[in-house]
Design an enzyme around this catalytic site. Structure first.
Site, PDB file in Angstrom:
ATOM      1  N   ASN A  85      11.937  58.866 -11.042  1.00 40.71           N
ATOM      2  CA  ASN A  85      11.388  57.672 -10.402  1.00 40.71           C
ATOM      3  C   ASN A  85      10.778  58.069  -9.071  1.00 40.71           C
ATOM      4  O   ASN A  85      11.457  58.647  -8.219  1.00 40.71           O
ATOM      5  CB  ASN A  85      12.503  56.646 -10.152  1.00 40.71           C
ATOM      6  CG  ASN A  85      11.957  55.301  -9.711  1.00 40.71           C
ATOM      7  OD1 ASN A  85      11.312  54.598 -10.486  1.00 40.71           O
ATOM      8  ND2 ASN A  85      12.195  54.944  -8.465  1.00 40.71           N
ATOM      9  N   GLU A  86       9.506  57.795  -8.920  1.00 46.91           N
ATOM     10  CA  GLU A  86       8.834  58.001  -7.639  1.00 46.91           C
ATOM     11  C   GLU A  86       9.195  59.333  -6.976  1.00 46.91           C
ATOM     12  O   GLU A  86       9.835  59.361  -5.917  1.00 46.91           O
ATOM     13  CB  GLU A  86       9.148  56.844  -6.688  1.00 46.91           C
ATOM     14  CG  GLU A  86       8.631  55.511  -7.191  1.00 46.91           C
ATOM     15  CD  GLU A  86       8.860  54.372  -6.199  1.00 46.91           C
ATOM     16  OE1 GLU A  86       9.706  54.513  -5.312  1.00 46.91           O
ATOM     17  OE2 GLU A  86       8.162  53.353  -6.326  1.00 46.91           O
ATOM     18  N   GLU A 103       5.360  49.172 -11.634  1.00 45.60           N
ATOM     19  CA  GLU A 103       6.229  48.295 -10.828  1.00 45.60           C
ATOM     20  C   GLU A 103       5.408  47.506  -9.832  1.00 45.60           C
ATOM     21  O   GLU A 103       4.493  48.054  -9.207  1.00 45.60           O
ATOM     22  CB  GLU A 103       7.213  49.111  -9.979  1.00 45.60           C
ATOM     23  CG  GLU A 103       8.341  49.758 -10.694  1.00 45.60           C
ATOM     24  CD  GLU A 103       9.278  50.460  -9.685  1.00 45.60           C
ATOM     25  OE1 GLU A 103       9.327  50.060  -8.504  1.00 45.60           O
ATOM     26  OE2 GLU A 103       9.924  51.421 -10.110  1.00 45.60           O
ATOM     27  N   HIS A 110      15.868  41.772  -3.451  1.00 47.97           N
ATOM     28  CA  HIS A 110      14.528  42.053  -3.965  1.00 47.97           C
ATOM     29  C   HIS A 110      14.227  41.039  -5.067  1.00 47.97           C
ATOM     30  O   HIS A 110      15.080  40.738  -5.885  1.00 47.97           O
ATOM     31  CB  HIS A 110      14.478  43.468  -4.527  1.00 47.97           C
ATOM     32  CG  HIS A 110      13.079  43.969  -4.742  1.00 47.97           C
ATOM     33  ND1 HIS A 110      12.302  43.542  -5.795  1.00 47.97           N
ATOM     34  CD2 HIS A 110      12.333  44.825  -4.033  1.00 47.97           C
ATOM     35  CE1 HIS A 110      11.123  44.144  -5.705  1.00 47.97           C
ATOM     36  NE2 HIS A 110      11.111  44.917  -4.648  1.00 47.97           N
TER      37      HIS A 110
HETATM   38  C1  GAL Z   1      10.346  51.095  -5.935  1.00 48.21           C
HETATM   39  C2  GAL Z   1      11.464  51.724  -6.722  1.00 48.21           C
HETATM   40  C3  GAL Z   1      12.344  50.685  -7.343  1.00 48.21           C
HETATM   41  C4  GAL Z   1      12.718  49.644  -6.328  1.00 48.21           C
HETATM   42  C5  GAL Z   1      11.462  49.072  -5.753  1.00 48.21           C
HETATM   43  C6  GAL Z   1      11.738  47.988  -4.749  1.00 48.21           C
HETATM   44  O1  GAL Z   1       9.785  51.962  -5.028  1.00 48.21           O
HETATM   45  O2  GAL Z   1      10.961  52.553  -7.730  1.00 48.21           O
HETATM   46  O3  GAL Z   1      13.499  51.305  -7.855  1.00 48.21           O
HETATM   47  O4  GAL Z   1      13.488  50.235  -5.322  1.00 48.21           O
HETATM   48  O5  GAL Z   1      10.741  50.070  -5.121  1.00 48.21           O
HETATM   49  O6  GAL Z   1      10.533  47.534  -4.185  1.00 48.21           O
END
Ligand code: GAL
Ligand code: ZN
Length: 642
Positions: free
Chosen positions: A144-145, A298, A349
């Protein structure tokens, strides 16, 4: 069949299994067809070393499959479990200040630690061994990222290997890094360190090389996992890249290693800037994908976050952002995350299912969008039409972050965003392109503050102009070579002869300073003492030490034109010079491979209704459009035309 994916990160391990059934029911209601599972599930999958617990994931995948929801199965390697850090303390990352971090968040690992790399490959192997044949799977999502950086001694060793490969000898490294200055000459590879905290300014080439190295090292880590998966599975493999100042990844280079480019996108502005940032991020993703479809992996469903507080997205805004990504080439719209967490670090979130539950405005909008997307599936895989390119180069960005510049207001990303904004405001779709790319299909190429440029790229830009292109070069371009060494003889070194100008001195302006231009426009941040050697003067500085000197120049070169803009102009000034007219309606066109069909995405960013010319069928309503289409404030439409 190509479809538009809709859904997002699904983290069911946070919830009691009784919730899973409801999740799948709600996903069906919302038209969700893809969820990313397992991103941060390592401690649930391998609670102690080598002891796997797949039962819960088996159940989840079966339920999703029964509900018709496909799965993008992730490897959980962005967050090793606590036992891993206890057994391998050397794999905990070290900050530039030498502080070794402790387990307790996520991304707390060192990508150079052999223990981490083999554990990551191990859990990827375990997952593919178990699930390669699972019918729910549509895609693999590695990690992830990628982003976390480390400055430990293991990283230092790898850095030295990378440098040996790049330079071959210490002599060449010393020359490239200009180590004769400040007594930095290296006589032993062992003396070279990552750019850790030091007394004063860091060596700029060492800084840039560490960025280059780290991107390459992370890419190797990605490829190791990809190889494990590819051994047993033929499904597409990707990783979600994020774009930000903290991300040490050369996205354009990584793009060729993934089967589909996937990005995460979280605007940091809450006004119309969020729409502009959306267009910017999506245009970048498309450029990394080489114009091919990519995937928005995302975004946030319910709220924009400016770093201070959340701003609930106004009705319709979530759909507008999603469609803006799709307009610009994304084969879908995915979110983080499906259901808002009850506890844990990101419990506030937003999510597709908010804390309030499915009985909420947000979820109703989610379900509405889910019902709209199938009507737009025909656009998937078509080409976005753009006649303007803005150059983007991550190494240039890194170089400007690591060098003591002549003004603290110089900001590469801001300069590129300014250039993008000038066209976005005028409703013109822009591609981003690499400096060395073949640009012959573009009518106009804009080069914002391309501080660092190679000889090859400069030659290719010159050839573009010779061949009939229009090139607009911005201030502080062409200054250094890839070793971050100044091109001597007058600025803007690499572009001097192409532009027909010579600059002896920079005149940076105060942060809030403005310089008037003879055209009536204004310059900000920066000005230069420009001599028009063989260029025509288009605009001049008025007042101050540069009074009467050229500010903007133009030179005919072969069949094309090369412009130089030696100060930072705002969108109004740029519009005046380049004949752009502001538009509240954002228009993005896509064309089928055969060229027979065009789809026009229209977004009204104003509050008032507008009427735009259009012909064909509006796909969301299914209504025929004959000559004109009316869009309410905040409205959007997708028109198919033959
Ligand atoms: C992204 C990340 C997610 C979550 C999201 C919140 O950067 O991949 O897991 O943390 O941000 O905005
Ligand atoms: Zn490390």
């Amino acid at each position: 069949m190509t479809r538009l994916w809709y859904g997002g990160d699904y983290n069911p391990e946070q919830w009691d299994s009784s919730v899973w059934k409801e999740d799948v029911d709600l996903m069906r209601q919302a038209g969700v067809n893809l969820v990313t599972v397992g991103v941060f599930s390592w401690s649930s999958l391998e609670p102690s070393p080598g002891e796997y617990q797949f039962g819960w994931l088996d159940q989840v995948l079966d339920l999703l499959h029964a509900g018709g929801v496909s799965v993008d199965l992730a490897t959980p390697t962005a967050s090793p479990p606590p036992w891993f850090s206890r057994l391998h303390p050397e794999a905990l990352p070290v900050t530039p200040d030498g502080v070794r971090l402790t387990h307790g968040s996520r991304d707390t690992y060192c990508a150079c630690a052999p223990a981490y790399r083999s554990a990551a490959a191990g859990i990827a192997r375990a997952l593919v061994n178990r699930y390669d044949n699972h019918p729910a799977l549509a895609m693999w999502h590695v990690h992830n990222e990628y982003g976390a950086v480390c400055y430990c001694s293991l990283a230092a060793d790898r850095f030295r290997d990378w440098l040996r490969e790049r330079y071959g000898s210490l002599d060449r490294l010393n020359a490239a890094w200009t180590t004769a200055f400040w007594s930095q000459g290296y006589a032993d590879w062992q003396d070279i360190q990552p750019p850790r905290s030091t007394q004063y300014l860091v060596n700029p080439t060492q800084f840039l090389d560490y960025r280059r190295f780290w991107s390459d090292e992370l890419l190797k880590a990605f490829l190791e996992q990809k190889a494990e998966i590819r051994e047993r599975s033929s499904l597409p493999i990707t990783t979600n890249v994020v774009f930000g100042g903290w991300v040490p990844v050369n996205h354009a280079q990584w793009a060729s290693a993934v089967d589909i480019v996937a990005i995460d996108h979280y605007p940091s502005r809450t006004d119309l800037g969020a729409e502009e940032q959306t267009a910017f991020g999506a245009d970048l993703a498309r450029s990394w994908a080489g114009g091919k479809p990519w995937l928005l992996m995302e975004q946030a469903a319910g709220a924009l976050n400016d770093g201070q507080r959340l701003h609930a997205k106004e009705p319709g805004r979530m759909a507008r952002h999603s469609l803006s990504h799709i307009a610009r080439g994304s084969n879908g719209a995915l979110f983080f995350q499906w259901r808002a967490s009850r506890g844990g670090s990101e419990m506030y979130h937003s999510a597709l299912v908010p804390h309030a539950g499915a009985s909420s405005r947000l979820f109703r909008e989610v379900a509405d969008l889910g019902s709209v997307l199938p009507r737009l599936e025909e656009v998937a895989d078509s080409q976005v039409v753009a006649e303007v390119a803005v150059l983007w180069d991550v190494e240039c960005w890194w170089a400007m972050q690591g060098t003591h510049l002549p003004s603290s207001s110089l900001d590469y990303l801001a300069a590129v965003q300014d250039a993008h904004r000038h066209y976005w405001r005028a409703g013109v779709t822009v591609d981003f392109a690499a400096p060395s790319a073949d640009l012959s299909s573009y009518k106009l190429v804009v080069v914002p503050s391309l501080y660092l440029i190679s000889d090859e790229a400069a030659a290719s830009l010159a050839a573009y102009v010779e061949g009939g292109g229009q090139l607009v070069v911005g201030y502080f371009s062409g200054i250094v070579d890839p070793d971050v060494q100044v091109r001597l003889g007058g600025y803007p070194g690499a572009f001097r002869s192409l532009l027909g100008v010579r600059v002896e001195e920079f005149h940076p302006l105060p942060a809030d300073g403005v310089v008037e231009l003879s055209s009536g426009g204004q310059g900000r941040l920066w000005s230069e003492d420009v001599e028009a050697v063989s260029a025509e003067v288009v605009d001049r500085y008025v007042g101050g030490v540069l009074d009467g000197k050229p500010a903007i120049t133009r030179r005919q070169v072969g069949a094309g034109t090369a412009w130089y803009v030696s100060t930072s102009v705002d969108s109004e000034t740029a519009a005046g010079i380049f004949g752009l007219s502001p538009s509240e309606v954002e228009t993005v066109r896509r064309r089928s491979g055969s060229g027979d069909t065009t789809w026009t995405f229209l977004f009204n960013h104003g509050d008032a209704e507008v009427v735009v010319p259009a012909d064909g069928v509006e796909l969301i309503s299914g209504v025929a459009v004959d000559g004109e289409l009316s869009l309410p404030g905040g409205g959007y439409a997708v028109v198919r035309s033959p």
